[in-house]
Design an enzyme around this catalytic site. Structure first.
Site, PDB file in Angstrom:
ATOM      1  CB  CYS B  10      40.434 -27.499 -33.130  1.00  0.00           C
ATOM      2  SG  CYS B  10      39.354 -28.793 -32.532  1.00  0.00           S
ATOM      3  CB  SER B  11      42.416 -25.732 -28.527  1.00  0.00           C
ATOM      4  OG  SER B  11      41.111 -25.236 -28.625  1.00  0.00           O
TER       5      SER B  11
END
Lengths: 152, 475
Positions: B10-11
């Site tokens: 995820c970011s």
């Protein structure tokens, strides 16, 4: 390193009154500020909302994990909020438990990140979620979180 | 035992990467699936997948909202979804991954193991019905925003500028709306193709869909073009082998060009012409029907309006009705025009009602679309029903046809008539535009309710997986 330094009872608030995700995120920022773990709550809140806008951090089961890595964070921290009313989170899910993570942009070492990763993994387990949700004191929540480092 | 290897990422990489990994592990162990997860988070890559684990896996699952390097997976079956889906719907994500028929990479470069080649050949033949449905839903879900935005703008042009959309603002709304409608078939077709054969198929799909809308083969033509483009590209990728030096030209030049020409020619000569001819033949046939009883004519034009939602059949009925307006003296109204407009309003209204009374038979996204479809319905924008019809034509179209036929017949029996060619409910407020307005509304209401009941009856109840299918596709 255990999660003890990531959370203390004063970073837990039970039955807060928040109507929106922004309310909850601000309450978390206030707790972090009072605990001396934030340099600038405005910057931090902005970074958390920016992360929210990418994809909602609601993870289902009534839990959301708003978070950011930001220069405004002085010390890696975990805030736990339990809302008195359910909040309609970004993306539409209903949320009553907020586990908010704060990381400095360049933390010293990876231990904190690993503890956060373990906390994230624990949240997937229903038993742990129920314990957090049914806790009766901030101390109890903090103890639950502190148990994680030792478990791993 | 099925073997899956996965990457989660995820970011920010401090929470969701690990939640997805844990949720997938939990779901996999409950289902007896052997799963290995590599996490790519802020800690860096952990539990890295080994080449032998990748080789042994049935499918590669990527649950991420960052760009994950997939070079290791060329020739493997692959399924990609968001990190959120991994957390919230891990069981479904695993199921979909195992059913995935997408093979990563344009081709298997020489030097790969025989095992990898074997994977390619066995998996590309395993296209399932589930796959077809998924491609359809991908196309439909990308088309919906265009229908909603375009349709509401057209309705606004009537609301602002009256029945002839007069005035600058009304015309601007009209232009925005018709642009949306001009694009929607291209997008439907383009994303069906994209879902089947990835980016290289997008050009042929968009072009084919656009031709479908300009040759008035309507949404059925666009569906045909999307699948055509997808499978043409799929097989071109398999069959064409260029020397290694030139292989970079495949996805940017060779495949888009060849597939666009193939699909374009087929759409123009093989599909477009028959559709145009069909349209003309039907117009002629309707003219020859002027002797039949009013109610029967109402049934016929009603069914025509609903069967292809603005395609060649519906258009034939529509223009036949519009022609009947030209001979009207002042103060007269046309019954056929009234039947056509009413029959064109019932499909979206009926489906909107159906999403309310039979929630479990629609996906979450369809229910949201249902909330706006009625606006399009009362504006005589039959296209509002297309997302439902495209997703499940064999069950939805019979229901809408019957509902619209009943409305058409009732309009004729009730001696209703209108003096204008479009505008939906907006013309109800114009004095003299509609004769027997009360009964006219009743006819529309009855047809809509019949449509809703039949759709609810015909459609199958969605399993939880299907109910969220479009969400998976969208992410």
């Amino acid at each position: 390193m255990t999660i003890a330094s990531l959370n203390t009872p004063d970073l837990v608030a039970l039955d807060i009154s928040a109507k929106t995700p922004e309310d909850a995120i601000r309450i978390a920022a206030d707790l972090l500020m009072s605990a001396g773990r934030l340099a600038d709550p405005e910057v931090y809140v902005r970074e958390v909302l920016k992360r929210e806008s990418e994809t909602s951090t609601s993870v289902g089961f009534g839990f959301a994990t708003p978070h950011a890595r930001s220069n405004a964070v002085l010390q890696p921290s975990v805030v736990v909020l339990r809302s008195a009313e359910v909040i309609r989170w970004h993306g539409g899910d209903l949320v009553d438990m907020i586990v908010q993570l704060a990381m400095p942009d360049s933390p010293d070492g990876k231990e904190h990140l690993r503890v956060l990763a373990n906390l994230a993994r624990r949240l997937i387990h229903q038993e742990f979620r129920e314990q957090l949700r049914s806790a009766t004191s901030t101390r109890e929540v903090s103890n639950l979180l502190n148990g994680i480092g030792a478990l791993q | 035992m099925s073997k899956v290897v996965a990457i989660t990422s995820c970011s920010t990489g401090i929470a969701h990467t690990y939640m997805a990994a844990e949720a997938l592990m939990q779901a996999a162990s409950e289902r007896g699936i052997e799963l290995r997860v590599e996490t790519q988070g802020s800690i860096g890559v952990e539990d890295a997948l080994t080449p032998s684990e990748i080789a042994a896996a049935d499918v590669v699952l990527i649950s991420a909202n960052t760009t994950v390097n997939k070079d290791r997976f060329i020739g493997k079956r692959i399924y990609e979804t968001s990190v959120d889906d991994g957390i919230k719907r891990p069981a479904e994500v695993l199921e979909r991954a195992l059913a995935s028929s997408i093979v990563h990479g344009e081709s298997v470069p020489s030097g790969k193991t025989a095992e990898d080649r074997a994977t390619v050949t066995t998996t590309t033949t395993s296209k399932s019905i589930g796959g077809v449905y998924r491609h359809l839903m991908t196309g439909v879900s990308y088309m919906i925003p265009l229908i909603v935005a375009g349709g509401i703008c057209i309705a606004l042009s009537f609301a602002v500028g009256g029945i002839n959309a007069e005035g600058e603002f009304a015309q601007a709304f009209g232009t925005i709306g018709s642009s949306g409608f001009a694009l929607m078939f291209a997008v439907l077709s383009g994303y069906i193709a994209y879902s089947i054969a990835d980016r290289a198929a997008l050009a042929a799909g968009l072009i084919g869909g656009y031709i479908a809308s300009t040759t008035s083969s309507g949404f059925l033509g666009a569906l045909a073009s999307g699948f055509l483009a997808g499978y043409v590209v799929h097989y071109l990728k398999k069959w064409i082998r260029l020397p290694a030096k030139l292989s970079g030209l495949m996805p940017v030049l060779v495949i888009p060009l060849l597939s666009s020409v193939i699909v374009g020619f087929l759409m123009i000569f093989a599909l477009g012409r028959p559709f145009t001819a069909l349209n003309e033949a039907l117009t002629g046939w309707l003219t020859s029907l002027s002797g039949v009883s009013g109610a029967l004519l109402g049934v016929i034009v009603g069914a025509m309006l609903a069967i292809d939602m603005g395609g060649p059949i519906g258009k034939a009925a529509y223009f036949f009705a519009v022609a009947s307006l030209t001979n009207l003296a002042s103060g007269e109204t046309s019954a056929v025009m009234a039947a056509v407009m009413a029959a064109g309003m019932t499909p979206p209204i009926g489906l909107s009602i159906a999403t309310r009374i039979a929630k479990r038979k629609f996906t979450a996204e369809e229910r949201e679309t249902g909330d706006t479809a009625w606006v399009l319905g009362i504006s005589f924008i039959t296209e509002g029903a297309i997302p439902f019809a495209a997703a499940d034509p064999l069950r939805v179209l019979p229901a809408t046809c019957i509902g619209s036929s009943i409305t058409g017949a009732l309009v004729m029996l009730f001696n209703c008539g209108i003096a204008v060619p479009h505008g939906g409910a907006f013309v109800f407020f114009i004095p003299g535009a509609v004769s027997n307005l009360g009964l006219y509304i009743l006819a529309i209401v009855i047809g809509s309710i019949v449509t809703a009941l039949l759709v609810s009856l015909f459609k199958k109840t969605k399993t939880p997986t299907e109910a969220n299918a479009t969400q998976l596709v969208n992410s």
